[in-house]
Design an enzyme around this catalytic site. Structure first.
Site, mmCIF file in Angstrom:
data_model
loop_
_atom_site.group_PDB
_atom_site.id
_atom_site.type_symbol
_atom_site.label_atom_id
_atom_site.label_comp_id
_atom_site.label_asym_id
_atom_site.label_seq_id
_atom_site.Cartn_x
_atom_site.Cartn_y
_atom_site.Cartn_z
ATOM 1 N N ASP A 141 0.841 -1.199 0.000
ATOM 2 C CA ASP A 141 0.000 0.000 0.000
ATOM 3 C C ASP A 141 0.874 1.246 0.000
ATOM 4 O O ASP A 141 0.633 2.196 0.751
ATOM 5 C CB ASP A 141 -0.952 0.007 1.197
ATOM 6 C CG ASP A 141 -2.083 1.036 1.044
ATOM 7 O OD1 ASP A 141 -2.409 1.390 -0.106
ATOM 8 O OD2 ASP A 141 -2.629 1.465 2.072
ATOM 9 N N LYS A 143 2.080 4.701 -1.080
ATOM 10 C CA LYS A 143 1.475 5.891 -1.661
ATOM 11 C C LYS A 143 1.969 7.084 -0.853
ATOM 12 O O LYS A 143 2.465 6.930 0.279
ATOM 13 C CB LYS A 143 -0.053 5.811 -1.611
ATOM 14 C CG LYS A 143 -0.628 5.568 -0.220
ATOM 15 C CD LYS A 143 -2.137 5.376 -0.257
ATOM 16 C CE LYS A 143 -2.685 5.068 1.140
ATOM 17 N NZ LYS A 143 -4.153 4.874 1.116
ATOM 18 N N ASP A 159 2.538 2.615 8.024
ATOM 19 C CA ASP A 159 1.303 1.862 7.753
ATOM 20 C C ASP A 159 1.555 0.548 7.029
ATOM 21 O O ASP A 159 1.408 0.435 5.806
ATOM 22 C CB ASP A 159 0.307 2.712 6.961
ATOM 23 C CG ASP A 159 -1.103 2.123 7.028
ATOM 24 O OD1 ASP A 159 -1.248 0.986 7.511
ATOM 25 O OD2 ASP A 159 -2.054 2.805 6.608
#
Length: 448
Positions: A141, A143, A159
């Protein structure tokens, strides 16, 4: 707040260790506070997770995975997990406090960034991602919202809630969970036929580089179906203002075919990546006191000695048999126990430990093959399958905890559990018994 043991300077105190301050942000399962470590005086970010909300949302496994992954990835460009605490209703994660905000916020404020600044961020991103991959961790993930900046302008990856480990792959060696953020997800993930986590992460890195240089997403579209079609075809345009080297690199990262997509060893040799910027508004080197590890693709210098990795206290806790994440959630079964693994300390040098492991592999006429596993251990693999789950494989990681003390973590890495236990009792323990050292023994006394 639960587990408050007193008041100090107007703030609540968590378990006598942290003074909890103002709220930094809120999420689906709790809040993030500024907190002060009363033992060191340093500030941390305290993530407070409400157990009931996590259980109700069916996200227990995700939270446990995030904690487990962050225990094994310690790198200057990854937010550090200092400590985990739990009460009856909450889990507390003491994290490195990063004060510079999200990279996404900088892009929103300033639009695209200069290529030398983008190169600075991108180099640090690739260093962190490559380190994760060398540890068998795939973020899934990546980004700009999951990239923070510290006060010195250094990037920090956060994260790991959607991350996967190498052993999560199916029999085909691929991951199959459809996850990620639209616009940053690799096309092979969207096809839902299995994907290589490392190659999928590199695609996301390519999208991030494009966003840094162009100030917009390469596959942006109001219709998500149309956007996914663009992703599958690799349908985008590089802005004309980008340098020639950048316009040559981006298509190699955003290659819809994962088998021909650029790899990290190839990436770090490209002209754009290696270029020395004329202006240096931000230092591209990590802090001298906490250097980044060499990329996994870097060749080892001739004559250079391998040194065991140094463990900090948190790593030691995570290696112990008692550090099972499942008790963080009441009612969950303890399903993370080792299958007969061995964890022991020794005063023997790393070379001596490896020699003993090689001797264990040669015992009993099993013909086990011994191969090097990074700079911190070895892997023993049987020449033929004797059990029902393929060849037996044993991984031994060696860590340094003091100048004269090593910790050796031995565990099954493949094959049948019964065969592994038999190998441990008949070959491994006899070969290691006189070098195992217990902290309670006098120096020189072996513990079997």
């Amino acid at each position: 707040m639960e587990a408050v043991e007193g008041e100090k300077k107007g703030g609540v105190v968590l378990q006598g260790r942290y003074e909890i301050g103002r709220v930094l942000g809120r999420g689906n399962f709790g809040r993030v506070h500024v907190a002060r470590d009363l033992r060191t005086g340093k500030s941390v970010a305290m993530k407070v997770v409400t157990k009931e909300k996590v259980v109700r949302a069916g996200m227990v496994e995700q939270i446990m995975r995030e904690i487990g992954v962050m225990k094994r990835v310690s790198h200057p460009n990854i937010v550090e997990l200092h400590e985990v605490m739990a009460t009856r209703t909450k889990i507390y994660l003491a994290l490195e406090l990063v004060r510079g905000g999200e990279l996404f916020g900088r892009i929103v404020r300033l639009g695209r960034v200069r290529e030398d600044v983008a190169r600075h961020y991108f180099r640090q991103l690739i260093s962190a991602v490559d380190f994760c991959h060398s540890r068998g961790v795939y973020h899934r993930d990546l980004k700009p919202e999951n990239l923070l900046l510290d006060e010195a302008g250094n990037l920090k990856v956060v994260d790991f809630g959607l991350s996967a480990l190498a052993d999560h792959a199916r029999a085909d060696g691929l991951l199959h969970t459809l996850c990620g953020t639209p616009g940053y997800t690799a096309p092979e993930v969207l096809r839902d036929k299995g994907y290589d986590g490392a190659k999928a992460d590199l695609w996301s890195c390519g999208v991030i580089l494009y966003v840094l240089l162009a100030g917009s997403l390469p596959f942006a579209d109001d219709n998500i179906v149309t956007m996914y079609r663009k992703v599958q075809r690799g349908d985008y345009r590089c802005p004309t203002w980008l340098s020639t080297d950048a316009r040559r690199l981006i298509p190699r990262l955003l290659d819809p075919n994962p088998s021909t997509r650029i790899t990290v060893p190839q990436l770090v040799e490209t002209p754009w990546f290696t270029k020395t910027s004329i202006s240096k508004p931000i230092s591209i080197e990590p802090p001298a006191a906490d250097p980044a590890p060499a990329p996994a693709c870097a060749a080892q210098e001739e004559g250079e000695k391998d040194e065991p990795e140094t463990l900090n206290a948190f790593h030691l806790i995570s290696l112990s048999e008692g550090f099972d994440l499942s008790p963080l959630f009441e009612g969950d079964s303890a399903n993370g126990r080792r299958e007969g693994g061995m964890l022991f300390a020794t005063r023997e040098p790393a070379s001596g430990v490896i020699s003993r492991l090689e001797a264990a592999a040669a015992r009993g006429g099993g013909g086990m093959r011994v191969t090097k596993s990074g700079a911190r251990g070895v892997r023993l693999e049987g020449s033929e399958s004797r059990g029902t789950k393929g060849r037996l494989a044993v991984a031994a990681d060696i860590f340094s905890v003091a100048p004269s003390v090593l910790v050796v973590d031995v565990k099954k890495d493949g094959g049948d559990t019964l065969e592994y236990r038999s190998f441990c009792s008949e070959q491994l323990r006899p070969a290691l018994q006189d070098i195992v050292w217990a902290a309670t023994d006098p120096p020189g006394t072996a513990a079997v």
